[in-house]
Design a protein around this motif. Structure first.
Motif, PDB file in Angstrom:
ATOM      1  N   SER A 145       0.900  -1.130   0.028  1.00 28.22           N
ATOM      2  CA  SER A 145       0.009  -0.016  -0.042  1.00 28.22           C
ATOM      3  C   SER A 145       0.744   1.191   0.073  1.00 28.22           C
ATOM      4  O   SER A 145       1.891   1.373   0.748  1.00 28.22           O
ATOM      5  CB  SER A 145      -0.857   0.094   1.149  1.00 28.22           C
ATOM      6  OG  SER A 145      -1.390   1.179   1.609  1.00 28.22           O
ATOM      7  N   THR A 146       0.689   2.177  -0.938  1.00 25.54           N
ATOM      8  CA  THR A 146       1.455   3.498  -0.834  1.00 25.54           C
ATOM      9  C   THR A 146       1.232   4.117   0.332  1.00 25.54           C
ATOM     10  O   THR A 146       2.107   4.878   0.544  1.00 25.54           O
ATOM     11  CB  THR A 146       0.910   4.287  -2.096  1.00 25.54           C
ATOM     12  OG1 THR A 146      -0.245   4.486  -2.064  1.00 25.54           O
ATOM     13  CG2 THR A 146       1.410   3.560  -3.473  1.00 25.54           C
ATOM     14  N   ALA A 195      -1.889  -5.088  -1.301  1.00 26.68           N
ATOM     15  CA  ALA A 195      -2.921  -4.778  -0.084  1.00 26.68           C
ATOM     16  C   ALA A 195      -3.312  -3.362   0.041  1.00 26.68           C
ATOM     17  O   ALA A 195      -3.414  -2.801   1.284  1.00 26.68           O
ATOM     18  CB  ALA A 195      -2.279  -5.262   1.117  1.00 26.68           C
ATOM     19  N   GLY A 196      -3.994  -2.872  -1.042  1.00 29.32           N
ATOM     20  CA  GLY A 196      -4.684  -1.454  -1.053  1.00 29.32           C
ATOM     21  C   GLY A 196      -5.596  -1.435  -0.049  1.00 29.32           C
ATOM     22  O   GLY A 196      -6.548  -2.050   0.221  1.00 29.32           O
ATOM     23  N   ARG A 197      -5.521  -0.307   0.573  1.00 33.28           N
ATOM     24  CA  ARG A 197      -6.574  -0.034   1.709  1.00 33.28           C
ATOM     25  C   ARG A 197      -7.668   1.090   1.370  1.00 33.28           C
ATOM     26  O   ARG A 197      -7.077   2.019   0.834  1.00 33.28           O
ATOM     27  CB  ARG A 197      -5.806   0.425   3.154  1.00 33.28           C
ATOM     28  CG  ARG A 197      -4.910  -0.680   3.835  1.00 33.28           C
ATOM     29  CD  ARG A 197      -4.484  -0.272   5.073  1.00 33.28           C
ATOM     30  NE  ARG A 197      -3.442   0.583   5.069  1.00 33.28           N
ATOM     31  CZ  ARG A 197      -3.499   1.707   5.575  1.00 33.28           C
ATOM     32  NH1 ARG A 197      -4.780   2.005   5.979  1.00 33.28           N
ATOM     33  NH2 ARG A 197      -2.483   2.547   5.571  1.00 33.28           N
ATOM     34  N   GLN A 236     -11.549   3.146   2.776  1.00 33.53           N
ATOM     35  CA  GLN A 236     -12.445   3.537   3.996  1.00 33.53           C
ATOM     36  C   GLN A 236     -12.804   2.593   4.678  1.00 33.53           C
ATOM     37  O   GLN A 236     -13.242   1.221   4.128  1.00 33.53           O
ATOM     38  CB  GLN A 236     -13.055   4.510   3.661  1.00 33.53           C
ATOM     39  CG  GLN A 236     -12.441   6.065   3.193  1.00 33.53           C
ATOM     40  CD  GLN A 236     -13.673   6.739   2.496  1.00 33.53           C
ATOM     41  OE1 GLN A 236     -14.719   6.508   2.325  1.00 33.53           O
ATOM     42  NE2 GLN A 236     -13.090   7.912   1.952  1.00 33.53           N
ATOM     43  N   TRP A 257      -8.918  -1.746  -1.048  1.00 34.96           N
ATOM     44  CA  TRP A 257      -8.937  -0.934  -2.380  1.00 34.96           C
ATOM     45  C   TRP A 257      -8.548  -1.893  -3.562  1.00 34.96           C
ATOM     46  O   TRP A 257      -7.595  -2.164  -3.682  1.00 34.96           O
ATOM     47  CB  TRP A 257      -8.336   0.399  -2.472  1.00 34.96           C
ATOM     48  CG  TRP A 257      -8.483   1.149  -3.628  1.00 34.96           C
ATOM     49  CD1 TRP A 257      -7.758   1.427  -4.528  1.00 34.96           C
ATOM     50  CD2 TRP A 257      -9.488   2.051  -3.743  1.00 34.96           C
ATOM     51  NE1 TRP A 257      -8.177   2.323  -5.698  1.00 34.96           N
ATOM     52  CE2 TRP A 257      -9.351   2.437  -5.340  1.00 34.96           C
ATOM     53  CE3 TRP A 257     -10.825   2.043  -3.318  1.00 34.96           C
ATOM     54  CZ2 TRP A 257     -10.330   3.612  -5.684  1.00 34.96           C
ATOM     55  CZ3 TRP A 257     -11.941   2.993  -3.884  1.00 34.96           C
ATOM     56  CH2 TRP A 257     -11.563   3.717  -5.148  1.00 34.96           C
ATOM     57  N   THR A 281      -3.048   4.971  -8.283  1.00 35.34           N
ATOM     58  CA  THR A 281      -3.146   4.542  -6.890  1.00 35.34           C
ATOM     59  C   THR A 281      -1.997   5.184  -6.357  1.00 35.34           C
ATOM     60  O   THR A 281      -0.708   5.014  -6.613  1.00 35.34           O
ATOM     61  CB  THR A 281      -3.249   3.006  -6.539  1.00 35.34           C
ATOM     62  OG1 THR A 281      -2.122   2.401  -7.250  1.00 35.34           O
ATOM     63  CG2 THR A 281      -4.427   2.622  -7.011  1.00 35.34           C
ATOM     64  N   SER A 339      -0.228   8.111  -2.966  1.00 40.82           N
ATOM     65  CA  SER A 339      -0.401   8.843  -1.792  1.00 40.82           C
ATOM     66  C   SER A 339       0.699   9.927  -1.550  1.00 40.82           C
ATOM     67  O   SER A 339       1.724  10.024  -2.430  1.00 40.82           O
ATOM     68  CB  SER A 339       0.173   7.786  -0.534  1.00 40.82           C
ATOM     69  OG  SER A 339      -0.784   6.798  -0.414  1.00 40.82           O
ATOM     70  N   ASP A 345     -15.412  10.957  -1.394  1.00 37.68           N
ATOM     71  CA  ASP A 345     -15.542  10.317  -2.439  1.00 37.68           C
ATOM     72  C   ASP A 345     -15.859  11.273  -3.946  1.00 37.68           C
ATOM     73  O   ASP A 345     -16.468  12.112  -3.642  1.00 37.68           O
ATOM     74  CB  ASP A 345     -16.607   9.269  -2.472  1.00 37.68           C
ATOM     75  CG  ASP A 345     -16.382   8.010  -1.466  1.00 37.68           C
ATOM     76  OD1 ASP A 345     -15.124   7.901  -0.963  1.00 37.68           O
ATOM     77  OD2 ASP A 345     -17.078   7.275  -1.117  1.00 37.68           O
ATOM     78  N   GLY A 386     -11.522   7.307  -4.847  1.00 41.41           N
ATOM     79  CA  GLY A 386     -11.957   7.399  -3.339  1.00 41.41           C
ATOM     80  C   GLY A 386     -10.616   7.910  -2.726  1.00 41.41           C
ATOM     81  O   GLY A 386      -9.560   7.922  -3.220  1.00 41.41           O
ATOM     82  N   MET A 387     -10.669   8.174  -1.551  1.00 38.19           N
ATOM     83  CA  MET A 387      -9.456   8.731  -0.696  1.00 38.19           C
ATOM     84  C   MET A 387      -9.260   8.282   0.716  1.00 38.19           C
ATOM     85  O   MET A 387     -10.490   8.481   1.160  1.00 38.19           O
ATOM     86  CB  MET A 387      -9.736  10.368  -0.822  1.00 38.19           C
ATOM     87  CG  MET A 387      -8.716  11.126  -0.786  1.00 38.19           C
ATOM     88  SD  MET A 387      -9.335  12.939  -0.795  1.00 38.19           S
ATOM     89  CE  MET A 387     -10.163  12.794  -2.341  1.00 38.19           C
ATOM     90  N   ILE A 408      -5.036   8.199  -2.676  1.00 36.58           N
ATOM     91  CA  ILE A 408      -6.021   8.613  -3.414  1.00 36.58           C
ATOM     92  C   ILE A 408      -5.970   7.323  -4.764  1.00 36.58           C
ATOM     93  O   ILE A 408      -4.953   7.039  -5.033  1.00 36.58           O
ATOM     94  CB  ILE A 408      -5.692   9.887  -4.320  1.00 36.58           C
ATOM     95  CG1 ILE A 408      -5.769  10.993  -3.384  1.00 36.58           C
ATOM     96  CG2 ILE A 408      -6.692  10.048  -5.567  1.00 36.58           C
ATOM     97  CD1 ILE A 408      -5.368  12.223  -3.895  1.00 36.58           C
ATOM     98  N   GLY A 409      -7.153   6.905  -4.835  1.00 41.46           N
ATOM     99  CA  GLY A 409      -7.492   5.893  -5.891  1.00 41.46           C
ATOM    100  C   GLY A 409      -8.321   6.525  -6.822  1.00 41.46           C
ATOM    101  O   GLY A 409      -9.302   6.662  -6.760  1.00 41.46           O
TER     102      GLY A 409
HETATM  103  C1  BTN Z   1     -11.921   4.527  -0.364  1.00 35.55           C
HETATM  104  O1  BTN Z   1     -12.638   5.149  -1.192  1.00 35.55           O
HETATM  105  O2  BTN Z   1     -12.255   3.367   0.132  1.00 35.55           O
HETATM  106  C2  BTN Z   1     -10.489   5.064  -0.165  1.00 35.55           C
HETATM  107  C3  BTN Z   1      -9.724   4.360  -1.054  1.00 35.55           C
HETATM  108  C4  BTN Z   1      -8.163   4.909  -1.145  1.00 35.55           C
HETATM  109  C5  BTN Z   1      -7.156   3.938  -1.813  1.00 35.55           C
HETATM  110  C6  BTN Z   1      -5.963   4.582  -2.149  1.00 35.55           C
HETATM  111  S1  BTN Z   1      -4.956   4.013  -3.341  1.00 35.55           S
HETATM  112  C7  BTN Z   1      -3.710   4.791  -2.754  1.00 35.55           C
HETATM  113  C8  BTN Z   1      -3.449   4.682  -1.290  1.00 35.55           C
HETATM  114  N1  BTN Z   1      -3.143   3.477  -0.773  1.00 35.55           N
HETATM  115  C9  BTN Z   1      -3.794   2.551  -0.365  1.00 35.55           C
HETATM  116  O3  BTN Z   1      -3.603   1.405   0.084  1.00 35.55           O
HETATM  117  N2  BTN Z   1      -5.260   3.357  -0.121  1.00 35.55           N
HETATM  118  C10 BTN Z   1      -4.957   4.374  -0.863  1.00 35.55           C
END
Ligand code: BTN
Length: 246
Positions: A15-16, A40-42, A44, A49, A58, A60, A108, A118-119, A137-138
Protein backbone atom coordinates in the motif's frame (compact mmCIF):
# COMPACT_ATOMS: atom_id res chain seq x y z
CA UNK A 1 0.09 25.21 -13.33
CA UNK A 2 2.96 24.93 -10.80
CA UNK A 3 3.85 21.48 -9.72
CA UNK A 4 5.92 21.28 -6.59
CA UNK A 5 5.53 17.61 -5.79
CA UNK A 6 8.19 14.93 -6.27
CA UNK A 7 6.84 11.66 -7.61
CA UNK A 8 8.27 8.17 -7.04
CA UNK A 9 6.76 5.25 -8.98
CA UNK A 10 6.90 1.71 -7.56
CA UNK A 11 6.18 -1.41 -9.62
CA UNK A 12 4.52 -3.16 -6.70
CA UNK A 13 3.94 -2.52 -3.02
CA UNK A 14 1.38 -3.52 -0.40
CA UNK A 15 0.00 0.00 0.00
CA UNK A 16 1.45 3.38 -0.93
CA UNK A 17 -0.15 4.69 2.28
CA UNK A 18 2.14 2.48 4.33
CA UNK A 19 5.26 3.34 2.31
CA UNK A 20 4.85 7.00 3.28
CA UNK A 21 3.51 6.42 6.79
CA UNK A 22 6.47 4.21 7.64
CA UNK A 23 8.98 6.76 6.34
CA UNK A 24 7.58 10.18 7.29
CA UNK A 25 10.89 11.63 8.65
CA UNK A 26 12.78 10.68 5.49
CA UNK A 27 10.24 12.07 3.00
CA UNK A 28 9.84 15.79 2.23
CA UNK A 29 6.57 17.66 2.25
CA UNK A 30 4.62 16.93 -0.98
CA UNK A 31 6.38 13.64 -1.67
CA UNK A 32 4.21 11.37 -3.78
CA UNK A 33 4.53 7.58 -3.94
CA UNK A 34 2.56 5.87 -6.72
CA UNK A 35 2.30 2.15 -7.47
CA UNK A 36 1.40 0.17 -10.56
CA UNK A 37 0.13 -2.56 -8.28
CA UNK A 38 -0.90 -2.48 -4.64
CA UNK A 39 -1.18 -5.98 -3.19
CA UNK A 40 -2.98 -4.78 -0.05
CA UNK A 41 -4.53 -1.45 -1.02
CA UNK A 42 -6.58 -0.01 1.81
CA UNK A 43 -9.91 1.79 1.55
CA UNK A 44 -12.16 3.53 4.04
CA UNK A 45 -13.96 1.65 6.82
CA UNK A 46 -11.29 -1.08 6.83
CA UNK A 47 -12.18 -2.14 3.27
CA UNK A 48 -9.69 -3.23 0.62
CA UNK A 49 -9.09 -0.99 -2.41
CA UNK A 50 -9.08 -3.01 -5.64
CA UNK A 51 -7.37 -1.62 -8.71
CA UNK A 52 -6.27 -3.50 -11.83
CA UNK A 53 -2.48 -3.69 -12.27
CA UNK A 54 -1.19 -0.67 -14.21
CA UNK A 55 -4.71 0.48 -15.05
CA UNK A 56 -5.37 3.28 -12.58
CA UNK A 57 -3.73 5.87 -10.38
CA UNK A 58 -3.08 4.59 -6.86
CA UNK A 59 -0.86 6.99 -4.97
CA UNK A 60 -0.29 8.75 -1.66
CA UNK A 61 0.92 12.25 -0.88
CA UNK A 62 2.67 13.35 2.29
CA UNK A 63 1.70 16.74 3.73
CA UNK A 64 3.77 18.18 6.57
CA UNK A 65 2.57 20.99 8.81
CA UNK A 66 4.09 23.42 11.28
CA UNK A 67 7.49 22.53 12.75
CA UNK A 68 7.67 19.39 10.59
CA UNK A 69 8.19 21.77 7.65
CA UNK A 70 5.94 22.52 4.71
CA UNK A 71 2.53 24.02 5.33
CA UNK A 72 1.67 26.38 8.23
CA UNK A 73 0.39 24.82 11.46
CA UNK A 74 -3.02 23.19 11.14
CA UNK A 75 -5.11 22.66 14.28
CA UNK A 76 -6.92 19.34 14.55
CA UNK A 77 -10.18 21.30 14.39
CA UNK A 78 -9.23 22.35 10.84
CA UNK A 79 -8.40 18.90 9.53
CA UNK A 80 -11.45 18.75 7.26
CA UNK A 81 -9.86 21.50 5.14
CA UNK A 82 -7.53 18.80 3.77
CA UNK A 83 -10.52 16.78 2.49
CA UNK A 84 -12.06 19.91 1.03
CA UNK A 85 -8.91 21.01 -0.80
CA UNK A 86 -7.98 17.62 -2.23
CA UNK A 87 -11.53 16.69 -3.27
CA UNK A 88 -11.95 20.01 -5.10
CA UNK A 89 -8.54 19.65 -6.75
CA UNK A 90 -9.52 16.25 -8.11
CA UNK A 91 -12.82 17.62 -9.42
CA UNK A 92 -10.88 20.45 -11.12
CA UNK A 93 -8.56 17.90 -12.74
CA UNK A 94 -11.51 15.80 -13.95
CA UNK A 95 -13.21 18.94 -15.30
CA UNK A 96 -10.03 19.65 -17.31
CA UNK A 97 -10.59 16.21 -18.90
CA UNK A 98 -14.22 17.05 -19.69
CA UNK A 99 -15.64 15.02 -16.78
CA UNK A 100 -18.23 16.67 -14.54
CA UNK A 101 -17.90 15.24 -11.01
CA UNK A 102 -19.31 15.78 -7.55
CA UNK A 103 -18.06 15.12 -4.04
CA UNK A 104 -19.88 12.48 -2.07
CA UNK A 105 -19.25 13.44 1.54
CA UNK A 106 -16.74 13.16 2.98
CA UNK A 107 -14.35 12.64 0.08
CA UNK A 108 -15.49 10.21 -2.60
CA UNK A 109 -15.63 11.60 -6.09
CA UNK A 110 -18.72 10.64 -8.06
CA UNK A 111 -19.83 11.04 -11.63
CA UNK A 112 -23.61 10.89 -11.52
CA UNK A 113 -24.25 7.85 -9.30
CA UNK A 114 -20.92 6.13 -9.87
CA UNK A 115 -17.68 6.32 -7.92
CA UNK A 116 -14.58 7.30 -9.90
CA UNK A 117 -12.22 8.11 -7.04
CA UNK A 118 -11.77 7.28 -3.37
CA UNK A 119 -9.58 8.88 -0.76
CA UNK A 120 -8.08 7.78 2.53
CA UNK A 121 -6.64 10.51 4.75
CA UNK A 122 -4.52 9.44 7.71
CA UNK A 123 -3.28 12.18 10.04
CA UNK A 124 -0.56 12.20 12.69
CA UNK A 125 -1.01 14.58 15.59
CA UNK A 126 1.34 16.65 17.74
CA UNK A 127 -0.74 17.93 20.65
CA UNK A 128 -3.72 19.78 19.23
CA UNK A 129 -2.16 20.18 15.76
CA UNK A 130 -1.80 17.95 12.73
CA UNK A 131 1.90 17.28 12.22
CA UNK A 132 1.51 15.32 8.98
CA UNK A 133 -1.12 13.84 6.78
CA UNK A 134 -0.86 10.99 4.31
CA UNK A 135 -3.50 11.41 1.62
CA UNK A 136 -4.11 8.24 -0.40
CA UNK A 137 -5.96 8.55 -3.68
CA UNK A 138 -7.33 5.81 -5.89
CA UNK A 139 -8.56 7.23 -9.19
CA UNK A 140 -10.02 4.89 -11.80
CA UNK A 141 -8.38 5.88 -15.06
CA UNK A 142 -8.15 3.17 -17.75
CA UNK A 143 -9.94 0.24 -16.08
CA UNK A 144 -13.14 -0.73 -17.91
CA UNK A 145 -14.05 -4.00 -16.19
CA UNK A 146 -14.35 -4.13 -12.41
CA UNK A 147 -14.76 -6.97 -9.91
CA UNK A 148 -18.45 -7.65 -9.20
CA UNK A 149 -18.15 -6.80 -5.49
CA UNK A 150 -17.65 -3.12 -6.40
CA UNK A 151 -21.16 -1.73 -6.50
CA UNK A 152 -21.01 1.31 -8.71
CA UNK A 153 -17.54 1.99 -10.15
CA UNK A 154 -16.70 4.05 -13.19
CA UNK A 155 -13.48 5.29 -14.76
CA UNK A 156 -12.19 8.10 -16.94
CA UNK A 157 -11.91 5.69 -19.89
CA UNK A 158 -15.48 4.47 -19.49
CA UNK A 159 -16.69 8.07 -19.45
CA UNK A 160 -14.62 9.54 -22.29
CA UNK A 161 -13.58 6.55 -24.40
CA UNK A 162 -9.93 7.70 -24.14
CA UNK A 163 -6.85 5.85 -22.85
CA UNK A 164 -4.51 7.79 -20.60
CA UNK A 165 -0.80 7.62 -19.76
CA UNK A 166 -0.71 7.25 -16.00
CA UNK A 167 2.63 9.00 -15.45
CA UNK A 168 1.50 12.05 -17.41
CA UNK A 169 -1.87 12.20 -15.72
CA UNK A 170 -0.36 12.01 -12.26
CA UNK A 171 1.83 15.04 -12.98
CA UNK A 172 -1.16 16.98 -14.31
CA UNK A 173 -3.44 15.92 -11.44
CA UNK A 174 -1.01 16.83 -8.65
CA UNK A 175 -0.62 20.27 -10.25
CA UNK A 176 -4.31 20.89 -9.46
CA UNK A 177 -4.00 19.99 -5.76
CA UNK A 178 -1.60 22.59 -4.36
CA UNK A 179 -1.58 25.58 -6.71
CA UNK A 180 1.42 27.73 -5.76
CA UNK A 181 2.45 25.24 -3.08
CA UNK A 182 -0.34 26.17 -0.68
CA UNK A 183 -3.21 24.15 0.72
CA UNK A 184 -6.01 26.30 -0.65
CA UNK A 185 -9.21 27.14 1.24
CA UNK A 186 -11.84 25.39 -0.90
CA UNK A 187 -14.73 25.31 1.56
CA UNK A 188 -17.22 27.14 -0.67
CA UNK A 189 -16.25 25.07 -3.72
CA UNK A 190 -16.57 21.90 -1.67
CA UNK A 191 -20.14 22.74 -0.66
CA UNK A 192 -21.13 23.78 -4.16
CA UNK A 193 -19.90 20.44 -5.52
CA UNK A 194 -21.55 18.28 -2.90
CA UNK A 195 -23.31 15.22 -4.34
CA UNK A 196 -27.07 15.29 -3.59
CA UNK A 197 -27.05 18.70 -1.86
CA UNK A 198 -30.55 20.17 -1.57
CA UNK A 199 -32.37 17.04 -2.82
CA UNK A 200 -34.34 14.42 -0.91
CA UNK A 201 -32.91 10.89 -1.08
CA UNK A 202 -32.88 7.78 1.10
CA UNK A 203 -30.27 7.19 3.80
CA UNK A 204 -29.70 4.70 6.57
CA UNK A 205 -29.20 6.10 10.06
CA UNK A 206 -26.53 3.72 11.35
CA UNK A 207 -27.41 4.39 15.00
CA UNK A 208 -30.55 2.22 14.67
CA UNK A 209 -30.51 0.95 11.07
CA UNK A 210 -33.62 2.96 10.14
CA UNK A 211 -34.06 4.18 6.57
CA UNK A 212 -35.21 7.77 6.19
CA UNK A 213 -35.66 10.38 3.50
CA UNK A 214 -33.34 13.30 4.02
CA UNK A 215 -31.96 16.36 2.29
CA UNK A 216 -28.29 17.26 2.69
CA UNK A 217 -28.16 20.94 3.62
CA UNK A 218 -24.43 21.35 4.29
CA UNK A 219 -21.29 20.16 6.03
CA UNK A 220 -20.00 21.76 9.23
CA UNK A 221 -16.47 23.20 9.32
CA UNK A 222 -15.34 20.14 11.24
CA UNK A 223 -16.80 17.85 8.63
CA UNK A 224 -20.17 16.69 9.98
CA UNK A 225 -22.85 16.06 7.36
CA UNK A 226 -26.03 18.07 7.97
CA UNK A 227 -29.21 16.33 6.86
CA UNK A 228 -32.79 17.53 7.22
CA UNK A 229 -35.60 14.96 7.39
CA UNK A 230 -39.12 15.31 5.94
CA UNK A 231 -40.29 16.85 9.22
CA UNK A 232 -37.74 19.63 8.87
CA UNK A 233 -35.55 18.29 11.71
CA UNK A 234 -31.82 18.80 11.20
CA UNK A 235 -29.35 16.14 12.30
CA UNK A 236 -25.55 16.08 12.02
CA UNK A 237 -23.74 12.87 11.16
CA UNK A 238 -20.10 11.87 11.56
CA UNK A 239 -18.46 9.42 9.18
CA UNK A 240 -19.86 5.88 9.62
CA UNK A 241 -23.04 7.25 11.24
CA UNK A 242 -24.97 7.47 7.95
CA UNK A 243 -25.11 5.40 4.76
CA UNK A 244 -26.22 6.66 1.41
CA UNK A 245 -28.76 4.44 -0.35
CA UNK A 246 -27.82 4.72 -4.01
C1 BTN B 1 -11.98 4.50 -0.34
O1 BTN B 1 -12.75 5.07 -1.08
O2 BTN B 1 -12.32 3.50 0.28
C2 BTN B 1 -10.57 5.02 -0.20
C3 BTN B 1 -9.67 4.42 -1.20
C4 BTN B 1 -8.23 4.90 -1.09
C5 BTN B 1 -7.34 4.09 -1.99
C6 BTN B 1 -5.95 4.68 -2.10
S1 BTN B 1 -5.05 3.92 -3.40
C7 BTN B 1 -3.59 4.70 -2.85
C8 BTN B 1 -3.61 4.67 -1.34
N1 BTN B 1 -3.05 3.42 -0.86
C9 BTN B 1 -3.95 2.67 -0.23
O3 BTN B 1 -3.71 1.56 0.28
N2 BTN B 1 -5.13 3.28 -0.23
C10 BTN B 1 -5.08 4.58 -0.89
Amino acid sequence: MDNLVSIQWLEETESTQDVLRNGIPSYDNLSVVAARLQTAGRGQRGNRWFSGKGENLTFSILLKFGNSGGFPSLPVSGQFSISEAISCGICDYLASKGIDSHIKWPNDIYVRNRKICGMLIENSLAGSNISSSVVGIGLNVNQRVFPPQLVNPTSMSLLTGNEYLLEEELIILTGFLFPGGILPDRRDDYLSRLYRIGEFHEYTDCSDGSVFEGKITGVTKDGLLQVENRKGELKEFAFKEINYII
